[in-house]
Design a protein around this motif. Structure first.
Motif, PDB file in Angstrom:
ATOM      1  N   LEU A 204       0.844  -1.195   0.000  1.00 44.54           N
ATOM      2  CA  LEU A 204       0.000   0.000   0.000  1.00 44.54           C
ATOM      3  C   LEU A 204       0.878   1.244   0.000  1.00 44.54           C
ATOM      4  O   LEU A 204       1.978   1.222   0.538  1.00 44.54           O
ATOM      5  CB  LEU A 204      -0.920  -0.003   1.221  1.00 44.54           C
ATOM      6  N   LYS A 205       0.372   2.313  -0.561  1.00 43.99           N
ATOM      7  CA  LYS A 205       1.176   3.532  -0.675  1.00 43.99           C
ATOM      8  C   LYS A 205       0.423   4.704  -0.064  1.00 43.99           C
ATOM      9  O   LYS A 205      -0.748   4.935  -0.368  1.00 43.99           O
ATOM     10  CB  LYS A 205       1.480   3.835  -2.149  1.00 43.99           C
ATOM     11  N   PHE A 206       1.112   5.435   0.814  1.00 48.66           N
ATOM     12  CA  PHE A 206       0.534   6.642   1.391  1.00 48.66           C
ATOM     13  C   PHE A 206       0.678   7.797   0.407  1.00 48.66           C
ATOM     14  O   PHE A 206       1.758   8.020  -0.161  1.00 48.66           O
ATOM     15  CB  PHE A 206       1.247   7.021   2.697  1.00 48.66           C
ATOM     16  N   SER A 207      -0.392   8.530   0.198  1.00 45.98           N
ATOM     17  CA  SER A 207      -0.370   9.721  -0.655  1.00 45.98           C
ATOM     18  C   SER A 207      -0.823  10.916   0.171  1.00 45.98           C
ATOM     19  O   SER A 207      -1.848  10.851   0.864  1.00 45.98           O
ATOM     20  CB  SER A 207      -1.303   9.545  -1.861  1.00 45.98           C
ATOM     21  N   ASN A 208      -0.058  11.986   0.118  1.00 45.48           N
ATOM     22  CA  ASN A 208      -0.384  13.180   0.895  1.00 45.48           C
ATOM     23  C   ASN A 208      -1.658  13.831   0.386  1.00 45.48           C
ATOM     24  O   ASN A 208      -1.919  13.862  -0.821  1.00 45.48           O
ATOM     25  CB  ASN A 208       0.768  14.181   0.841  1.00 45.48           C
ATOM     26  N   VAL A 209      -2.440  14.361   1.324  1.00 44.02           N
ATOM     27  CA  VAL A 209      -3.687  15.052   0.987  1.00 44.02           C
ATOM     28  C   VAL A 209      -3.606  16.473   1.551  1.00 44.02           C
ATOM     29  O   VAL A 209      -3.257  16.667   2.719  1.00 44.02           O
ATOM     30  CB  VAL A 209      -4.916  14.328   1.578  1.00 44.02           C
ATOM     31  N   THR A 210      -3.917  17.442   0.718  1.00 47.59           N
ATOM     32  CA  THR A 210      -3.810  18.843   1.113  1.00 47.59           C
ATOM     33  C   THR A 210      -5.120  19.566   0.859  1.00 47.59           C
ATOM     34  O   THR A 210      -5.786  19.333  -0.163  1.00 47.59           O
ATOM     35  CB  THR A 210      -2.695  19.554   0.308  1.00 47.59           C
ATOM     36  N   LEU A 211      -5.505  20.414   1.798  1.00 53.48           N
ATOM     37  CA  LEU A 211      -6.684  21.267   1.629  1.00 53.48           C
ATOM     38  C   LEU A 211      -6.215  22.664   1.239  1.00 53.48           C
ATOM     39  O   LEU A 211      -5.408  23.277   1.944  1.00 53.48           O
ATOM     40  CB  LEU A 211      -7.485  21.327   2.931  1.00 53.48           C
ATOM     41  N   TYR A 212      -6.710  23.167   0.095  1.00 50.50           N
ATOM     42  CA  TYR A 212      -6.354  24.502  -0.378  1.00 50.50           C
ATOM     43  C   TYR A 212      -7.487  25.477  -0.066  1.00 50.50           C
ATOM     44  O   TYR A 212      -8.666  25.171  -0.280  1.00 50.50           O
ATOM     45  CB  TYR A 212      -6.100  24.497  -1.884  1.00 50.50           C
ATOM     46  N   TYR A 213      -7.123  26.649   0.437  1.00 44.01           N
ATOM     47  CA  TYR A 213      -8.086  27.701   0.759  1.00 44.01           C
ATOM     48  C   TYR A 213      -7.956  28.844  -0.248  1.00 44.01           C
ATOM     49  O   TYR A 213      -6.843  29.318  -0.516  1.00 44.01           O
ATOM     50  CB  TYR A 213      -7.820  28.284   2.149  1.00 44.01           C
ATOM     51  N   THR A 239     -12.818  26.069  -0.892  1.00 40.73           N
ATOM     52  CA  THR A 239     -11.727  25.120  -0.678  1.00 40.73           C
ATOM     53  C   THR A 239     -11.697  24.051  -1.769  1.00 40.73           C
ATOM     54  O   THR A 239     -12.690  23.802  -2.453  1.00 40.73           O
ATOM     55  CB  THR A 239     -11.848  24.425   0.691  1.00 40.73           C
ATOM     56  N   SER A 240     -10.542  23.427  -1.886  1.00 44.61           N
ATOM     57  CA  SER A 240     -10.364  22.306  -2.802  1.00 44.61           C
ATOM     58  C   SER A 240      -9.403  21.317  -2.158  1.00 44.61           C
ATOM     59  O   SER A 240      -8.777  21.613  -1.136  1.00 44.61           O
ATOM     60  CB  SER A 240      -9.826  22.791  -4.154  1.00 44.61           C
ATOM     61  N   GLY A 242      -6.140  18.601  -2.710  1.00 45.43           N
ATOM     62  CA  GLY A 242      -5.033  18.169  -3.546  1.00 45.43           C
ATOM     63  C   GLY A 242      -4.596  16.762  -3.179  1.00 45.43           C
ATOM     64  O   GLY A 242      -4.315  16.478  -2.010  1.00 45.43           O
ATOM     65  N   VAL A 243      -4.551  15.866  -4.160  1.00 46.63           N
ATOM     66  CA  VAL A 243      -4.109  14.496  -3.942  1.00 46.63           C
ATOM     67  C   VAL A 243      -3.679  13.898  -5.275  1.00 46.63           C
ATOM     68  O   VAL A 243      -4.218  14.249  -6.321  1.00 46.63           O
ATOM     69  CB  VAL A 243      -5.238  13.648  -3.298  1.00 46.63           C
ATOM     70  N   PHE A 244      -2.692  13.007  -5.248  1.00 44.01           N
ATOM     71  CA  PHE A 244      -2.168  12.353  -6.451  1.00 44.01           C
ATOM     72  C   PHE A 244      -1.714  13.359  -7.508  1.00 44.01           C
ATOM     73  O   PHE A 244      -1.854  13.122  -8.705  1.00 44.01           O
ATOM     74  CB  PHE A 244      -3.214  11.398  -7.058  1.00 44.01           C
ATOM     75  N   GLY A 245      -1.178  14.499  -7.051  1.00 42.82           N
ATOM     76  CA  GLY A 245      -0.667  15.490  -7.988  1.00 42.82           C
ATOM     77  C   GLY A 245      -1.737  16.290  -8.697  1.00 42.82           C
ATOM     78  O   GLY A 245      -1.439  17.038  -9.637  1.00 42.82           O
ATOM     79  N   LYS A 246      -2.988  16.158  -8.270  1.00 43.25           N
ATOM     80  CA  LYS A 246      -4.096  16.890  -8.867  1.00 43.25           C
ATOM     81  C   LYS A 246      -4.835  17.685  -7.804  1.00 43.25           C
ATOM     82  O   LYS A 246      -4.791  17.360  -6.614  1.00 43.25           O
ATOM     83  CB  LYS A 246      -5.081  15.931  -9.554  1.00 43.25           C
ATOM     84  N   GLU A 247      -5.508  18.723  -8.245  1.00 44.23           N
ATOM     85  CA  GLU A 247      -6.361  19.506  -7.362  1.00 44.23           C
ATOM     86  C   GLU A 247      -7.807  19.270  -7.767  1.00 44.23           C
ATOM     87  O   GLU A 247      -8.170  19.469  -8.933  1.00 44.23           O
ATOM     88  CB  GLU A 247      -6.027  20.993  -7.457  1.00 44.23           C
ATOM     89  N   LEU A 248      -8.627  18.822  -6.828  1.00 39.44           N
ATOM     90  CA  LEU A 248     -10.038  18.554  -7.070  1.00 39.44           C
ATOM     91  C   LEU A 248     -10.851  19.700  -6.478  1.00 39.44           C
ATOM     92  O   LEU A 248     -10.703  20.015  -5.296  1.00 39.44           O
ATOM     93  CB  LEU A 248     -10.447  17.221  -6.436  1.00 39.44           C
TER      94      LEU A 248
END
Length: 295
Positions: A204-213, A239-240, A242-248
């Motif tokens: 399993l791989k941990f991927s960082n998750v970021t909240l953008y304001y 807000t949006s 960010g995960v897997f190099g993309k911003e949702l």
């Protein structure tokens, strides 16, 4: 819930085990070998707790044994008989925890399943990641004994956390651990928890998750809010994630882009939400599931 009581003294532990010392118990189960002087009290306590729950001394714990122990402990703490609803609540809680620990789904919790659960609890992942780890390891329960033993080669104090350097030195001669060494570097921290170790061994791989304001007021809220609202507001936020190099983000529909390239421009600030063990396919599947709810 079953790991929380204060560790007993060594003499108390030996008495509880009917003359079998915690050190001998550890050696017998091949968890680790140690002299009594450097036997860690936490590991010894965990094994003694297991022994006390294993009322028939079968080498494994049943749901009934665990439920009886918790009901007796709750009644002793309450100092009065438990009513039916209280008993039902405790039994339901025990059932959930027992199912989580019973990795082979055979109705028994072994010593290594017990230690595995305890090590996870020392530095627990969030609920979603814990569920993913448990789901994956239940597919390969034969790994549990090896995982626990290999971890305790490094984490002799059984604290559920080791330094990257120590873990790397211990595993550097095992070719099968190369992916783990790479994962240690990817984490970018000085330590690795047992949960992280198990996740990486399972692939399993941990991927960082970021909240953008994004401040939709363009900083006017911070300047005018006290005048207009009689209270300070730093911004009017959109807000949006960010995960897997993309911003949702949401803009009429759920959209994605490279971080900072949306219609909202550069984020005003960001906040790390930790990391996820979900895969990109799982995230896309979830987005597909909720897509029409946000149109």
């Amino acid at each position: 819930f079953a790991f929380a009581e204060s560790p007993p003294s060594m003499s108390d532990a030996e008495s509880d085990l009917g003359g079998l010392s915690c050190e001998e118990e550890i050696q017998e189960s091949n968890v680790r070998r140690s002299s009594k002087t450097d036997l860690n009290s936490c590991l010894g306590h965990l094994l003694c707790r297991f022994q006390s729950l294993d009322s028939d001394q079968s080498g494994s714990i049943t749901h009934e044994e665990m439920a009886k122990h918790c009901l007796d402990a709750a009644q002793e703490a309450a100092k009065h008989p438990l009513n039916v609803s209280e008993q039902a609540l405790i039994v339901a809680s025990v059932q959930r925890n027992f199912e989580r620990m019973d990795l082979e789904n055979d109705g028994f919790v072994t010593k290594f399943e017990w230690l595995h659960a305890a090590l996870l609890e020392l530095h627990p992942p969030d609920a979603v990641n814990a569920e993913i780890i448990t789901k994956q390891i239940k597919k390969r329960p034969e790994l549990v004994e090896q995982l626990v033993c290999r971890w305790l080669e490094v984490d002799e104090k059984a604290v559920g956390l080791v330094t990257r350097k120590l873990l790397r030195l211990t595993f550097q001669n095992f070719l099968s651990e190369n992916h783990l060494i790479a994962a240690i570097h990817e984490l970018g921290t000085g330590n690795m928890t047992y949960a992280e170790y198990v996740a990486h061994v399972l692939g399993l791989k941990f991927s960082n998750v970021t909240l953008y304001y994004y401040d939709l007021s363009k900083r006017f809220a911070s300047a005018l809010s006290t005048i207009l609202l009689d209270q300070y507001e730093e911004g009017i936020w959109h807000t949006s994630v960010g995960v897997f190099g993309k911003e949702l983000y949401y803009y009429g529909n759920i959209l994605s882009c490279e971080p900072g390239k949306s219609q909202f421009g550069q984020p005003t600030k960001s906040l790390s939400l930790g990391s996820t063990l979900r895969s990109l396919d799982e995230v896309n599947e979830e987005l597909g599931r909720i897509y029409f709810d946000y149109r």
